[in-house]
Write a protein that holds these residues in place. Structure first.
Motif, PDB file in Angstrom:
ATOM      1  N   ILE A   1     -30.751  71.884 -80.224  1.00 11.98           N
ATOM      2  CA  ILE A   1     -31.393  72.111 -78.917  1.00 11.98           C
ATOM      3  C   ILE A   1     -30.569  73.092 -78.082  1.00 11.98           C
ATOM      4  O   ILE A   1     -31.109  74.018 -77.435  1.00 11.98           O
ATOM      5  N   HIS A   2     -29.254  72.906 -78.110  1.00  8.00           N
ATOM      6  CA  HIS A   2     -28.376  73.774 -77.323  1.00  8.00           C
ATOM      7  C   HIS A   2     -28.508  75.229 -77.769  1.00  8.00           C
ATOM      8  O   HIS A   2     -28.618  76.152 -76.930  1.00  8.00           O
ATOM      9  N   GLN A   3     -28.523  75.427 -79.081  1.00  5.37           N
ATOM     10  CA  GLN A   3     -28.604  76.797 -79.588  1.00  5.37           C
ATOM     11  C   GLN A   3     -30.003  77.386 -79.379  1.00  5.37           C
ATOM     12  O   GLN A   3     -30.149  78.596 -79.147  1.00  5.37           O
ATOM     13  N   ILE A   4     -31.064  76.541 -79.466  1.00  6.07           N
ATOM     14  CA  ILE A   4     -32.418  77.044 -79.205  1.00  6.07           C
ATOM     15  C   ILE A   4     -32.551  77.466 -77.742  1.00  6.07           C
ATOM     16  O   ILE A   4     -33.218  78.467 -77.406  1.00  6.07           O
ATOM     17  N   GLN A   5     -31.914  76.691 -76.857  1.00  2.31           N
ATOM     18  CA  GLN A   5     -31.941  77.068 -75.438  1.00  2.31           C
ATOM     19  C   GLN A   5     -31.255  78.424 -75.221  1.00  2.31           C
ATOM     20  O   GLN A   5     -31.746  79.266 -74.438  1.00  2.31           O
ATOM     21  N   LYS A   6     -30.162  78.657 -75.911  1.00  2.00           N
ATOM     22  CA  LYS A   6     -29.520  79.971 -75.818  1.00  2.00           C
ATOM     23  C   LYS A   6     -30.421  81.055 -76.394  1.00  2.00           C
ATOM     24  O   LYS A   6     -30.498  82.175 -75.864  1.00  2.00           O
ATOM     25  N   GLU A   7     -31.097  80.703 -77.526  1.00  3.83           N
ATOM     26  CA  GLU A   7     -32.002  81.684 -78.120  1.00  3.83           C
ATOM     27  C   GLU A   7     -33.138  82.020 -77.153  1.00  3.83           C
ATOM     28  O   GLU A   7     -33.602  83.169 -77.081  1.00  3.83           O
TER      29      GLU A   7
END
Length: 658
Positions: A57-63
């Protein structure tokens, strides 16, 4: 009912009942600890899955933030690809272990989310639609990931630790609201244009989502995490984000916000990372608590199982030891009594049998005396008849001697006649051999005819071959050879007819040879059989005649012996009359002994009855003792039934015997 149980059963049943109760209670405890162990292990797997989903989730939010900047032209394709690679790496870790960490429903859900994610990426790459729409689509995707995370947290329950895992999902919702706020502000700042009231309202909603989730009373986290949240909300980065938010709201109708979009994105990303910094330690502490609970549940489960097994084994050993000790002592006493009762019973049987034998002997003796008296009377009359028959036997012996001599002469004549028959049978056999030889001569003549027929067949074959050659030559000659061809054809036909007749003659000759051979063989076998039977009968007749002669010779010798024995019979008759007197004296003595045996039989019968009664009482006591030890005896010891009977001989019977 209780009397049917053995001593071992009376002791074992209460012990087994207590053991069964212990097993039931222990089984409940074992089931409880086993369930706790299973829940703890499942929750440990859920914690790993939640942590992996949190990273995704954290990395998707950055994406999402990078995608918005890319679609607005503030980022390059390479920067977007680098962030996507980080997301794919986190997804690869989860998908490689999804069968281990997730149930089938969550596995299917994650597969579907991966497919949706790829479709959104394709739209971003093509820059189809507004950046806000892409941010919204990724936001919906993140919501689904948060729901999957909450499902993992609710799957297992152990000591309230599941509420801590649910708090992680609440943190993720707060972080997602912050991420949506970042994406929307990035779009607004990048465009640097006025925004609508709806956009302002949406920004307020995101800000409210951040603060409400951060300060939610439902958060079940450690005191340290609460302090970290307070520090985060008072930090300069978050205050800078709030300042930017307020500026955008104030200038929403004019635009020209005076804030660099990339710089703001970096600032709010640091805030999001700080939230992430609160989530990771909380997950780590929760995982440690779950592992400790799992280890404790496993230890309690093993300890409970070992305790239950030990108690069962100890109780069984104690019951077996006590039962064997008591049972062995009583069994030894019962065996001694049983052996003594068997010995008494056997003695009683022996006494009864002796009494029966003695009574039977007395009865037989009385009967024998009676029979002996009658035999003496018969002997007297027979002696007289023997004297008369001895004189008659002498006369008949002389007559038999003369008759035997005549029979011997007749046998000699019969033997001569049988020899003549044997000679005639030999002549018949010789004539049969002559007839067989003549038939074989006929067969030889037929075989010679058969040979001649084969010569005719060869001639026919050669003739047909010559006819064929002539036909070939006539064909070569053409018109001049037609007449010769007709002649050759007729010759061939005649040769064929001759061959056919020769074959028919050959078949008839073969049949004749076989028929004659069969007749000769059958005739020879029948004649040999008849001759052999006649020969055997003649030989049997000769043997029989010789035996008759020998028998008659023996009869002659026996007749002479009979005459001599007749004289000896006369002398024996005189000696028998003297023996009768001695027999009468012996009968008187036997009568006295028989009366004494009768009295002894009565005394023995009484003693046997008393001994039988005592043996029965002793066996009854042994049975009662064995019933106490073994319970209902399947094959109880049966009292020995002594078939003793009092043998009484009435005085009138003895008088009759005398």
């Amino acid at each position: 009912m209780l009397n049917k149980l053995s001593l071992w059963q009376r002791i074992a049943i209460p012990v087994l009942a207590m053991t069964l109760g212990l097993i039931i209670v222990s089984s409940m405890l074992v089931g409880h600890y086993y369930e706790r162990s299973s829940q703890a292990q499942g929750m440990a797997r859920s914690a790993q899955a939640i942590q992996a989903i949190s990273r995704i989730i954290h990395q998707i939010q950055k994406e999402r933030a990078t995608s918005v900047l890319f679609m607005n032209g503030a980022n390059t394709k390479d920067e977007l690809k680098a962030q996507r690679d980080v997301v794919d790496q986190e997804l690869l870790f989860l998908t490689s272990r999804k069968a281990e960490l997730l149930n089938s429903t969550l596995q299917n859900q994650i597969d579907n989310l991966s497919g949706t994610h790829q479709a959104i990426r394709a739209q971003v790459d093509a820059k189809s639609g507004a950046a806000a729409e892409a941010a919204k689509a990724i936001g919906i995707l993140v919501d689904h990931w948060i729901k999957a995370q909450a499902s993992c947290a609710n799957e297992f329950h152990l000591d309230g630790l599941e509420s801590t895992l649910l708090s992680i999902s609440i943190f993720e919702k707060s972080k997602e609201s912050m991420g949506r706020m970042r994406a929307l502000l990035n779009a607004v700042l990048s465009a640097n244009q006025p925004i609508s009231a709806a956009t302002v309202s949406l920004l307020a909603t995101h800000k409210s989502g951040v603060l409400s989730n951060m300060e939610s009373p439902g958060l079940t986290i450690s005191h340290t995490s609460h302090q970290d949240i307070d520090k985060l909300l008072a930090a300069e980065d978050w205050l800078s984000v709030l300042s930017t938010y307020n500026r955008v709201v104030e200038k929403s109708g004019k635009g020209d916000y005076g804030v660099d979009a990339k710089q703001f994105s970096a600032t709010i990303t640091r805030v999001i990372d700080s939230v992430r910094g609160v989530i990771d330690p909380e997950i780590t502490m929760t995982s440690a608590s779950i592992h400790n609970a799992a280890a404790a549940a496993q230890r309690n489960f093993i300890l409970c199982v070992a305790t239950v097994f030990s108690l069962i084994v100890v109780s069984m050993l104690i019951s077996v030891y006590i039962t064997r000790a008591i049972n062995a002592a009583l069994k030894a006493v019962a065996e001694l009594l049983s052996h003594g009762a068997d010995a008494v019973a056997k003695i009683a049987v022996q006494v009864a049998m002796a009494s029966q034998n003695l009574a039977s002997s007395a009865t037989e003796q009385a009967s024998a005396l009676q029979e002996t008296t009658a035999a003496v009377e018969e002997t007297k009359s027979m002696i007289k008849k023997n004297a008369e028959n001895s004189s008659k036997s002498a006369t008949l012996s002389q007559q038999s001697y003369e008759t035997a001599l005549k029979g011997k002469e007749a046998i000699i004549d019969m033997t001569g006649s049988i020899d003549g028959i044997a000679h005639s049978n030999a002549e018949i056999m010789a004539q049969n051999e002559v007839t067989n030889k003549e038939l074989m001569d006929i067969v030889r003549v037929i075989r010679e005819i058969e040979g001649k027929t084969k010569v005719i067949n060869d001639i026919v074959f050669q003739t047909r071959l010559l006819s064929f050659n002539a036909s070939v030559e006539a064909a070569r000659a053409g018109e001049q050879g037609k007449g010769f061809a007709v002649v050759a054809e007729e010759v061939g036909n005649l040769a064929q007819m001759s061959g056919t007749s020769a074959r028919e003659i050959q078949i008839l000759l073969d049949n004749s040879v076989r028929l004659v051979d069969t007749i000769v063989t059958n005739t020879r076998q029948k004649m040999n059989s008849l001759s052999q039977v006649g020969k055997e009968k003649i030989e049997a007749g000769i043997v029989t005649a010789e035996r008759c002669g020998d028998i008659l010779q023996q009869i002659v010798a026996n007749v002479a012996i009979v005459g001599q024995m007749t004289n000896e019979i006369s002398s024996a008759c005189h000696e028998q009359s003297e023996g009768i007197t001695e027999i009468n004296n012996a009968m008187t003595e036997m009568d006295t002994v028989a009366h004494q045996n009768s009295a002894a039989c009565e005394q023995t019968s009484v003693a046997a009855e008393e001994l039988k009664t005592h043996a029965g009482k002793l066996l009854s006591m042994v049975q009662q003792l064995e019933q106490v030890i073994h319970g209902s005896v399947q094959n109880p010891v049966q009292p020995v039934k002594i078939a003793a009977r009092n043998v009484q001989v009435e005085d009138d019977e003895w008088d009759q015997a005398a």
